[in-house]
Enzyme design. Structure first.
Site, PDB file in Angstrom:
ATOM      1  CD  GLU A  48      -0.261   1.621   0.950  1.00  0.00           C
ATOM      2  OE1 GLU A  48      -1.062   0.719   0.647  1.00  0.00           O
ATOM      3  OE2 GLU A  48       0.223   2.409   0.110  1.00  0.00           O
ATOM      4  N   GLY A  54       2.269  -5.613 -13.763  1.00  0.00           N
ATOM      5  CA  GLY A  54       3.716  -5.716 -13.873  1.00  0.00           C
ATOM      6  C   GLY A  54       4.162  -7.091 -14.337  1.00  0.00           C
ATOM      7  CG  LEU A 103      -8.740   1.833 -21.515  1.00  0.00           C
ATOM      8  CD1 LEU A 103      -9.783   1.936 -22.610  1.00  0.00           C
ATOM      9  CD2 LEU A 103      -8.346   3.222 -21.020  1.00  0.00           C
ATOM     10  CB  SER A 141       1.202   6.499  -4.497  1.00  0.00           C
ATOM     11  OG  SER A 141       0.548   6.196  -3.276  1.00  0.00           O
ATOM     12  N   GLY A 147      -4.305   5.482  -5.319  1.00  0.00           N
ATOM     13  CA  GLY A 147      -5.487   4.697  -5.620  1.00  0.00           C
ATOM     14  C   GLY A 147      -6.339   5.334  -6.704  1.00  0.00           C
ATOM     15  CE  LYS A 166       2.940   3.449  -5.764  1.00  0.00           C
ATOM     16  NZ  LYS A 166       2.486   2.081  -5.500  1.00  0.00           N
TER      17      LYS A 166
END
Length: 481
Positions: free
Chosen positions: A191, A78, A12, A130, A132, A184
């Site tokens: 990016e 991760g 969360l 992706s 944000g 990703k």
């Protein structure tokens, strides 16, 4: 009541909360869980108040509240945290249930987890997410991969909550194993490249004496043409932003952080033997920026060129910068897609490159009009070996390359670092060169290490020369350089 939730989400932090609210808004019942249970209660009492989101005070409680087949999504850091949660979930789940990792995991870890969970009858999905915080709340780009049998189970949720581009969902099944997280990772590497190119354009304009407002206007113009993109748009906004002390940007310390996904892309490029040079330079530029104290010291003792940054026709040169940025951007994406193609070949993934471009059209950080052109290129030529060979991009570089060369040459003359713009140009020139000086390199390797060489017209036949007349005639098989 048991069995009422469509999906559970663990984690969360802001991304997790926003994804839950997005799912709730689309009509799905979500069960929220966090390792710190107090955070669940806080979320339900505040951000999720008045929604259909339910909470759980343990993993067992969470699983009991899920409809079968159960779907559990992880949005945690991760690495070991993902493995820890999987280990705790396995005894609570049944064959056919789905675990989804929506964090930034290394694709090799995702492949490993797929293999391990398949033996237990559980379906595993590693999905890139992706966009944000805003994307998570209002529509991210989603890149799911793993066990394909899980796709029909999660597709209704994923394609409901994702961004849309031209009415199409920015989410489609990517491929087996770690394919989703690999795509990703490449997205994040691109990016890095996009951001570095924009920073170099900004640096050149700043060196030419443009004010923040003038630069903002220039980026605004670019955003209404072929460079229309999220990153160009926010660059304009950042340059315009003022607080009580004036423009904020110039007071921000010039040291850039990184979370590692750009580095992963550069490492993967080396592992697969693909020259993804621009992303590599973008990563190293962040590393160089971190040497702030050393750079300040060096600036007072290391001399640069005497030539000052100035041009006779500023309007034309600003247009040259725009073209240079666009051409280099083409190379960056071409390299990224080269890497995905090679990884797909080695891992036997069936990647849809046009579909990937579409997934990136909306919701994600690199979203841009430009991606529509990439989608068109791969739709018309699914086996296209390199974006540079597509007619649209080939003509774009033909139109812009003189400007590109002018900008890079002047930046060198003025002592302005442009590692991304220049490495992109070097790659373009190398890729279009029929004969590179690698013949000399291979001769050197044979001279000192007896590594052999092939002769033109005799490919597949390897020769060794005793270059000095005193060495041996045996070729090397172990020493490599």
């Amino acid at each position: 009541m048991s069995g009422q939730a469509d999906i559970a989400l663990i984690g969360l932090a802001v991304m997790g909360q926003n994804l839950i609210l997005n799912m709730d808004e689309k009509g799905f019942v979500v069960c929220a869980y966090n390792r710190t249970v107090a955070k669940v209660k806080e979320f339900l009492a505040n951000e999720a108040k008045g929604t259909n989101v339910i909470g759980a005070d343990s993993l067992k409680d969470m699983v009991s509240k899920l409809k079968s087949p159960r779907k559990v999504m992880l949005l945690v850091k991760g690495g070991s945290a993902v493995d820890d949660f999987i280990q705790q979930l396995v005894p609570l789940l049944s064959a056919g249930d789905v675990i989804i990792d929506g964090g930034n995991s290394e694709y090799q870890d995702t492949s490993r987890r797929c293999d391990e969970l398949a033996k237990l009858g559980l379906l595993y999905v590693g999905s890139g997410v992706s966009g944000g915080e805003e994307g998570a709340r209002h529509g991210p780009s989603l890149m799911p991969g793993g066990h394909e049998a899980a796709w029909p189970l999660i597709q209704p949720i994923f394609q409901a909550i994702c961004a849309k581009a031209d009415g199409e969902p920015c989410c489609e099944w990517v491929g087996d194993g770690g394919a989703g997280h690999f795509v990703k990772m490449v997205h994040n590497g691109i990016e890095y490249g996009d951001m570095q190119l924009i920073c170099e354009a900004y640096h050149i304009m700043q060196s030419l004496g443009l004010s923040a407002d003038q630069m903002a206007d220039e980026f605004g113009k670019w955003n209404s043409a072929e460079l229309d993109s999220f990153l160009i748009e926010i660059t304009r906004d950042i340059l315009k932003y003022k607080d009580g002390k004036g423009h904020l940007l110039e007071r921000i310390r010039d040291t850039a952080g990184q979370k590692g996904t750009g580095k992963w892309t550069a490492i993967a490029a080396l592992q697969y033997g693909v020259p993804v040079t621009l992303i590599g330079e973008a990563v190293f530029s962040r590393c160089l920026s971190a040497l702030k104290d050393e750079r300040v010291q060096a600036s007072s003792v290391l001399k640069g060129p005497s030539t000052k940054a100035e041009v006779a026709n500023l309007t034309k040169f600003l247009d040259d910068i725009k073209h240079a940025l666009y051409c280099a951007k083409i190379v960056s994406y071409a390299q990224g897609f080269m890497l995905m193609r090679e990884a797909a070949r080695e891992n036997k993934w069936r990647l849809n490159y046009g579909g990937i471009a579409l997934m990136w059209r909306g919701g994600c950080i690199i979203r841009s009009v430009f991606l529509g052109n990439i989608k068109d290129a791969y739709t018309s030529q699914p086996q296209l070996s390199n974006l540079l060979l597509d007619d649209f991009f080939k003509k774009a570089i033909e139109r812009g390359q003189d400007s590109w060369r002018e900008v890079v040459a002047n930046a060198f003359r003025w002592g302005i670092p442009v590692p991304a713009l220049s490495t992109a140009l070097s790659f373009y020139d190398g890729y279009r060169t029929a004969k590179l000086p690698a013949n000399l390199l291979q001769a050197q390797r044979d001279y000192f290490g007896a590594h052999t060489y092939e002769l033109l017209g005799q490919e597949g036949q390897f020769h060794h020369t005793n270059w000095t007349g005193t060495g041996g005639n045996v070729s090397a098989s172990t020493y490599q350089a």
